[in-house]
Design a protein around this motif. Sequence first.
Motif, PDB file in Angstrom:
ATOM      1  N   ILE A  61     -10.131 -11.462  11.774  1.00  0.00           N
ATOM      2  CA  ILE A  61      -9.862 -10.180  11.114  1.00  0.00           C
ATOM      3  C   ILE A  61      -8.629  -9.525  11.734  1.00  0.00           C
ATOM      4  O   ILE A  61      -7.781  -8.959  11.028  1.00  0.00           O
ATOM      5  N   GLU A  62      -8.515  -9.623  13.060  1.00  0.00           N
ATOM      6  CA  GLU A  62      -7.345  -9.059  13.751  1.00  0.00           C
ATOM      7  C   GLU A  62      -6.066  -9.769  13.302  1.00  0.00           C
ATOM      8  O   GLU A  62      -5.021  -9.135  13.096  1.00  0.00           O
ATOM      9  N   ILE A  63      -6.151 -11.087  13.139  1.00  0.00           N
ATOM     10  CA  ILE A  63      -5.000 -11.859  12.648  1.00  0.00           C
ATOM     11  C   ILE A  63      -4.635 -11.421  11.232  1.00  0.00           C
ATOM     12  O   ILE A  63      -3.451 -11.247  10.908  1.00  0.00           O
ATOM     13  N   ALA A  64      -5.633 -11.226  10.384  1.00  0.00           N
ATOM     14  CA  ALA A  64      -5.394 -10.776   9.003  1.00  0.00           C
ATOM     15  C   ALA A  64      -4.690  -9.423   8.999  1.00  0.00           C
ATOM     16  O   ALA A  64      -3.736  -9.207   8.236  1.00  0.00           O
ATOM     17  N   GLU A  65      -5.135  -8.518   9.859  1.00  0.00           N
ATOM     18  CA  GLU A  65      -4.524  -7.185   9.920  1.00  0.00           C
ATOM     19  C   GLU A  65      -3.075  -7.257  10.381  1.00  0.00           C
ATOM     20  O   GLU A  65      -2.214  -6.515   9.882  1.00  0.00           O
ATOM     21  N   LEU A  66      -2.783  -8.158  11.329  1.00  0.00           N
ATOM     22  CA  LEU A  66      -1.400  -8.327  11.793  1.00  0.00           C
ATOM     23  C   LEU A  66      -0.515  -8.921  10.701  1.00  0.00           C
ATOM     24  O   LEU A  66       0.628  -8.493  10.514  1.00  0.00           O
ATOM     25  N   MET A  67      -1.059  -9.885   9.964  1.00  0.00           N
ATOM     26  CA  MET A  67      -0.303 -10.482   8.858  1.00  0.00           C
ATOM     27  C   MET A  67       0.027  -9.429   7.800  1.00  0.00           C
ATOM     28  O   MET A  67       1.142  -9.401   7.262  1.00  0.00           O
ATOM     29  N   LEU A  68      -0.927  -8.591   7.499  1.00  0.00           N
ATOM     30  CA  LEU A  68      -0.719  -7.544   6.501  1.00  0.00           C
ATOM     31  C   LEU A  68       0.242  -6.475   7.021  1.00  0.00           C
ATOM     32  O   LEU A  68       1.089  -5.973   6.270  1.00  0.00           O
TER      33      LEU A  68
ATOM     34  N   GLU B 176      11.432 -11.768  26.084  1.00  0.00           N
ATOM     35  CA  GLU B 176      11.213 -11.717  24.633  1.00  0.00           C
ATOM     36  C   GLU B 176      10.265 -12.823  24.177  1.00  0.00           C
ATOM     37  O   GLU B 176       9.389 -12.592  23.345  1.00  0.00           O
ATOM     38  N   VAL B 177      10.445 -14.026  24.738  1.00  0.00           N
ATOM     39  CA  VAL B 177       9.574 -15.159  24.377  1.00  0.00           C
ATOM     40  C   VAL B 177       8.137 -14.869  24.795  1.00  0.00           C
ATOM     41  O   VAL B 177       7.196 -15.085  24.029  1.00  0.00           O
ATOM     42  N   LYS B 178       7.955 -14.349  26.007  1.00  0.00           N
ATOM     43  CA  LYS B 178       6.606 -14.064  26.500  1.00  0.00           C
ATOM     44  C   LYS B 178       5.963 -12.901  25.726  1.00  0.00           C
ATOM     45  O   LYS B 178       4.751 -12.887  25.518  1.00  0.00           O
ATOM     46  N   ALA B 179       6.791 -11.954  25.294  1.00  0.00           N
ATOM     47  CA  ALA B 179       6.273 -10.845  24.480  1.00  0.00           C
ATOM     48  C   ALA B 179       5.783 -11.367  23.136  1.00  0.00           C
ATOM     49  O   ALA B 179       4.762 -10.912  22.602  1.00  0.00           O
ATOM     50  N   LYS B 180       6.496 -12.350  22.587  1.00  0.00           N
ATOM     51  CA  LYS B 180       6.081 -12.986  21.332  1.00  0.00           C
ATOM     52  C   LYS B 180       4.724 -13.666  21.508  1.00  0.00           C
ATOM     53  O   LYS B 180       3.853 -13.602  20.632  1.00  0.00           O
ATOM     54  N   LEU B 181       4.545 -14.309  22.649  1.00  0.00           N
ATOM     55  CA  LEU B 181       3.275 -14.966  22.957  1.00  0.00           C
ATOM     56  C   LEU B 181       2.153 -13.939  23.119  1.00  0.00           C
ATOM     57  O   LEU B 181       1.045 -14.127  22.614  1.00  0.00           O
ATOM     58  N   ASP B 182       2.457 -12.846  23.802  1.00  0.00           N
ATOM     59  CA  ASP B 182       1.444 -11.811  24.055  1.00  0.00           C
ATOM     60  C   ASP B 182       0.955 -11.171  22.760  1.00  0.00           C
ATOM     61  O   ASP B 182      -0.186 -10.696  22.692  1.00  0.00           O
ATOM     62  N   ARG B 183       1.811 -11.153  21.733  1.00  0.00           N
ATOM     63  CA  ARG B 183       1.415 -10.537  20.465  1.00  0.00           C
ATOM     64  C   ARG B 183       0.423 -11.397  19.678  1.00  0.00           C
ATOM     65  O   ARG B 183      -0.232 -10.911  18.760  1.00  0.00           O
ATOM     66  N   LEU B 184       0.320 -12.669  20.032  1.00  0.00           N
ATOM     67  CA  LEU B 184      -0.617 -13.546  19.340  1.00  0.00           C
ATOM     68  C   LEU B 184      -2.048 -13.186  19.698  1.00  0.00           C
ATOM     69  O   LEU B 184      -2.354 -12.857  20.845  1.00  0.00           O
ATOM     70  N   VAL B 185      -2.934 -13.257  18.721  1.00  0.00           N
ATOM     71  CA  VAL B 185      -4.341 -12.914  18.931  1.00  0.00           C
ATOM     72  C   VAL B 185      -5.031 -14.032  19.715  1.00  0.00           C
ATOM     73  O   VAL B 185      -4.823 -15.220  19.449  1.00  0.00           O
ATOM     74  N   GLY B 186      -5.870 -13.649  20.696  1.00  0.00           N
ATOM     75  CA  GLY B 186      -6.639 -14.625  21.465  1.00  0.00           C
ATOM     76  C   GLY B 186      -5.739 -15.496  22.323  1.00  0.00           C
ATOM     77  O   GLY B 186      -4.765 -15.026  22.923  1.00  0.00           O
ATOM     78  N   LEU B 187      -6.048 -16.789  22.407  1.00  0.00           N
ATOM     79  CA  LEU B 187      -5.267 -17.790  23.145  1.00  0.00           C
ATOM     80  C   LEU B 187      -5.077 -17.412  24.620  1.00  0.00           C
ATOM     81  O   LEU B 187      -4.029 -17.674  25.229  1.00  0.00           O
ATOM     82  N   ASP B 188      -6.096 -16.786  25.221  1.00  0.00           N
ATOM     83  CA  ASP B 188      -5.985 -16.324  26.611  1.00  0.00           C
ATOM     84  C   ASP B 188      -5.696 -17.467  27.576  1.00  0.00           C
ATOM     85  O   ASP B 188      -4.907 -17.323  28.511  1.00  0.00           O
ATOM     86  N   LYS B 189      -6.359 -18.625  27.357  1.00  0.00           N
ATOM     87  CA  LYS B 189      -6.132 -19.768  28.249  1.00  0.00           C
ATOM     88  C   LYS B 189      -4.694 -20.269  28.150  1.00  0.00           C
ATOM     89  O   LYS B 189      -4.088 -20.675  29.139  1.00  0.00           O
ATOM     90  N   LEU B 190      -4.148 -20.230  26.929  1.00  0.00           N
ATOM     91  CA  LEU B 190      -2.761 -20.670  26.726  1.00  0.00           C
ATOM     92  C   LEU B 190      -1.787 -19.724  27.423  1.00  0.00           C
ATOM     93  O   LEU B 190      -0.799 -20.166  28.027  1.00  0.00           O
ATOM     94  N   LYS B 191      -2.054 -18.441  27.356  1.00  0.00           N
ATOM     95  CA  LYS B 191      -1.180 -17.458  28.000  1.00  0.00           C
ATOM     96  C   LYS B 191      -1.199 -17.639  29.518  1.00  0.00           C
ATOM     97  O   LYS B 191      -0.177 -17.488  30.180  1.00  0.00           O
ATOM     98  N   ARG B 192      -2.380 -17.970  30.052  1.00  0.00           N
ATOM     99  CA  ARG B 192      -2.497 -18.245  31.489  1.00  0.00           C
ATOM    100  C   ARG B 192      -1.705 -19.515  31.832  1.00  0.00           C
ATOM    101  O   ARG B 192      -1.013 -19.572  32.850  1.00  0.00           O
ATOM    102  N   LEU B 193      -1.795 -20.526  30.976  1.00  0.00           N
ATOM    103  CA  LEU B 193      -1.064 -21.775  31.208  1.00  0.00           C
ATOM    104  C   LEU B 193       0.441 -21.533  31.230  1.00  0.00           C
ATOM    105  O   LEU B 193       1.155 -22.107  32.061  1.00  0.00           O
TER     106      LEU B 193
END
Length: 310
Positions: free
Chosen positions: A231-238, A47-64
Amino acid sequence: MKKREIIEQIENGKMSITESFRFLNDSSLALKEQQINNNDSKEKLKEVKAKLDRLVGLDKLKRLVDELEAFVKIQQKRQENQLATEPLVMHMVFKGNPGTGKTTIARIFGELFKELGLLSEGHLKEVERADLVGEYIGHTAQKTKDAIEEALGGILFIDEAYSLARGGTRDFGKESIDALVKGMEDNRDDLIVILAGYPREMEEFLETNPGLSSRFPIKVHFDDYTLDELIEIAELMLEEREYELSQTAESKLYKILAKKRQKSGSERGNARTVRNLIERAIRVQAMRVVEKEDIFRKDLMLIQPEDFEE
């Protein structure tokens, strides 16, 4: 105790048949409980990793995150097999402009490390200079100690950490740093400290204090979001609020963000700026729609270009 040992205990008269059954039953229940807890932990980790995956971008952080998870699990396995292990020091430095996701990631890290067994609580205690530095001798050490105690079991997140080193020799910031280092040593088994701030200022801060830098082995740079990612973040917020952008509203939002970046730099055009624009647009949309005689479902959901004020 293994079955053979139990049999030997019975044969030698050191354990009765009744006691052996009770022991085996208790051991079986304990094993089942451990298996249930392990399964729960695995599900929560997903569940925690799924929450992370839903975030836009941050590819390096997801790899970390994948690297840290693998590292922790392997060190735990090596310990079980009585092999030499690396110290699990997870103190970090986050370098990035405002609105690049530093606090969000810190909060997710708290949850992640709790499920991996490194933290008992996994909560985030967010502080800044004013929460740590006092106004007279002795006050600073106590304030810093109090902040550490509140963060125990989780993460102490110090925003604009470089401000602790500003103010000259008579400033109490150094006292806070000394108290922080001691607190990290005393609570190394159940506390993670994250220092965060602007990239250039954080680099200068660490260069002036190499002793402190060596205590934070994980250093993470947070890139600014691209305009398409914003823009992708804005669409997710909305979407979370059950609103959506019209095509023309999306174009206008893109232009507003591009203009902000051009005028003020990337620190004025990141996720925080997007959130402010979206929340303002929702209020303006409400003023526009409430005047209508007939209000339909689509009217309630759609954000139009006139809802974005320059």
